[in-house]
Write a protein that holds these residues in place. Structure first.
Motif, PDB file in Angstrom:
ATOM      1  N   ARG A   1      55.448 -19.961 -28.902  1.00 40.68           N
ATOM      2  CA  ARG A   1      54.551 -20.830 -29.667  1.00 40.68           C
ATOM      3  C   ARG A   1      55.096 -21.093 -31.074  1.00 40.68           C
ATOM      4  NH1 ARG A   1      52.620 -17.844 -26.066  1.00 40.68           N
ATOM      5  NH2 ARG A   1      51.023 -18.504 -24.578  1.00 40.68           N
TER       6      ARG A   1
ATOM      7  N   LEU B   1      56.284 -24.782 -32.661  1.00 44.02           N
ATOM      8  CA  LEU B   1      55.804 -25.246 -33.965  1.00 44.02           C
ATOM      9  C   LEU B   1      56.987 -25.569 -34.875  1.00 44.02           C
ATOM     10  CD1 LEU B   1      52.821 -23.810 -35.924  1.00 44.02           C
ATOM     11  CD2 LEU B   1      54.948 -24.322 -37.109  1.00 44.02           C
TER      12      LEU B   1
ATOM     13  N   LEU C   1      50.327 -18.208 -36.450  1.00 41.34           N
ATOM     14  CA  LEU C   1      50.029 -18.527 -35.055  1.00 41.34           C
ATOM     15  C   LEU C   1      50.354 -17.343 -34.153  1.00 41.34           C
ATOM     16  CD1 LEU C   1      49.353 -20.407 -32.698  1.00 41.34           C
ATOM     17  CD2 LEU C   1      51.649 -21.395 -32.915  1.00 41.34           C
TER      18      LEU C   1
ATOM     19  N   HIS D   1      47.939 -15.327 -31.630  1.00 38.60           N
ATOM     20  CA  HIS D   1      48.284 -15.176 -30.219  1.00 38.60           C
ATOM     21  C   HIS D   1      48.283 -13.711 -29.810  1.00 38.60           C
ATOM     22  CE1 HIS D   1      50.250 -15.497 -26.385  1.00 38.60           C
ATOM     23  NE2 HIS D   1      51.360 -14.928 -26.832  1.00 38.60           N
TER      24      HIS D   1
ATOM     25  N   LEU E   1      43.414 -24.695 -36.005  1.00 40.61           N
ATOM     26  CA  LEU E   1      43.629 -23.405 -35.357  1.00 40.61           C
ATOM     27  C   LEU E   1      42.304 -22.762 -34.954  1.00 40.61           C
ATOM     28  CD1 LEU E   1      45.655 -21.327 -34.411  1.00 40.61           C
ATOM     29  CD2 LEU E   1      45.627 -20.318 -36.703  1.00 40.61           C
TER      30      LEU E   1
ATOM     31  N   LEU F   1      46.476 -23.235 -27.577  1.00 38.99           N
ATOM     32  CA  LEU F   1      47.395 -22.757 -28.617  1.00 38.99           C
ATOM     33  C   LEU F   1      48.753 -23.438 -28.520  1.00 38.99           C
ATOM     34  CD1 LEU F   1      46.958 -18.934 -29.257  1.00 38.99           C
ATOM     35  CD2 LEU F   1      45.914 -20.872 -30.423  1.00 38.99           C
TER      36      LEU F   1
ATOM     37  N   ALA G   1      50.405 -25.630 -31.473  1.00 33.68           N
ATOM     38  CA  ALA G   1      51.755 -25.402 -31.993  1.00 33.68           C
ATOM     39  C   ALA G   1      52.500 -26.719 -32.188  1.00 33.68           C
ATOM     40  CB  ALA G   1      52.536 -24.487 -31.048  1.00 33.68           C
TER      41      ALA G   1
END
Length: 305
Positions: free
Chosen positions: A59, A63, A84, A88, A155, A195, A199
């Motif tokens: 992820r 990003l 992030l 996660h 987010l 998610l 990203a």
């Protein structure tokens, strides 16, 4: 499908993981930050156990590469990528708890509640979840305030009731009332896909992309998010516990509804090929700048662990 992963891509993924982990080690040390009195060592140790335990850091990679399309500033992007990953990893810690998926292994190591205890694992997850927003909101993440605010909102939605947490709730409910094929796609697009989509879109936000570019990258994230979960379900059938670093075959034992269970392995492989083609088409306007993201789409669909 042929294996789309390459040594060059593997090296790029590993280099990104190393850069993100350097930031994570700094963020997760025991030194109190501004506004903190103390960081309990036992709690910080459990958080580090849940975060700094390997993993591909896919992820954060997505990003970073999405932001690179727009020449975004690297240090700020790394901080958002680290945030992030904190979020996660919180989800993995909580998913592994006895009340959820009840797993003893994660990335080949004891899960946090096994290495420590259940209460500490809950607190470690809670702390990583909230810290993710702290990292993005902080002035140390050198982005304009309006962009940081937008990322925090994005987010929160990806992680919350309409995203990952909601998808987990649907997954738990599915044990008593197996969902239809449409229901499986919906819960997977929330639990896993949200998610991944964040990203890719967040990279565009960091890079101040226009709306059309943001929407294109969000759609790319949705496609590979579905591919990621479909590949995961396929690996649960075909891979060993040693290869995966976690228990496999659990879906079949639990009678869990999956797309692989509905249609079989060959159908799943054809679907994965179609999702890769869709993802690559979405990247066409970016030309050669998106070459690494194309490799990422193939990697997601064709990974072996």
């Amino acid at each position: 499908m042929t294996n789309g992963s390459s040594p060059i891509f593997e090296d790029l993924l590993a280099a990104c993981a190393q850069s993100v982990e350097e930031v994570l080690r700094h963020l997760l040390d025991d030194r109190p930050r501004e506004g903190e009195i103390v960081r309990p060592h036992h709690l910080m140790a459990s958080m580090r156990h849940g975060v700094l335990n390997g993993g591909k850091r896919l992820r954060p990679f997505l990003l970073m590469e999405s932001a690179a399309l727009f020449d975004a500033e690297r240090s700020a992007t790394l901080r958002v990528a680290a945030a992030l990953e904190c979020l996660h990893c919180y989800s993995l810690i909580h998913d592994d708890l006895p009340a959820m998926d009840d797993d003893d292994l994660r990335r080949g190591q004891p899960t946090v509640h096994r290495a420590f205890d259940e209460a500490t694992a809950i607190l470690a997850g809670d702390s990583l979840l909230t810290y993710a927003f702290d990292i993005i909101a902080s002035g140390e993440t050198e982005l304009p305030a309006e962009r940081r605010l937008e990322l925090v909102g994005m987010l929160a939605r990806a992680a919350g009731v309409g995203g990952m947490a909601g998808g987990q709730a649907l997954d738990l409910a599915a044990k008593d009332a197996p969902p239809t094929e449409e229901g499986v796609v919906q819960l997977q697009s929330m639990k896993t896909g949200a998610l991944v989509r964040f990203a890719c879109e967040a990279g565009a936000v960091i890079g101040n992309a226009d709306l059309a570019e943001r929407e294109r990258l969000a759609a790319f994230g949705s496609a590979i998010g579905l591919a990621y979960q479909l590949a995961d379900d396929l690996l649960d059938v075909t891979a060993s516990t040693e290869t995966m670093g976690k228990a496999t075959g659990k879906d079949a034992v639990a009678g869990k509804a999956t797309l692989v269970g509905f249609h079989g392995e060959e159908w799943a492989r054809r679907q994965l090929a179609g999702l890769v083609a869709q993802a690559e088409e979405l990247l066409e306007p970016f030309g050669e700048r998106a070459a690494i993201l194309r490799l990422a789409a193939r990697f997601v669909a064709e990974r072996q662990h």
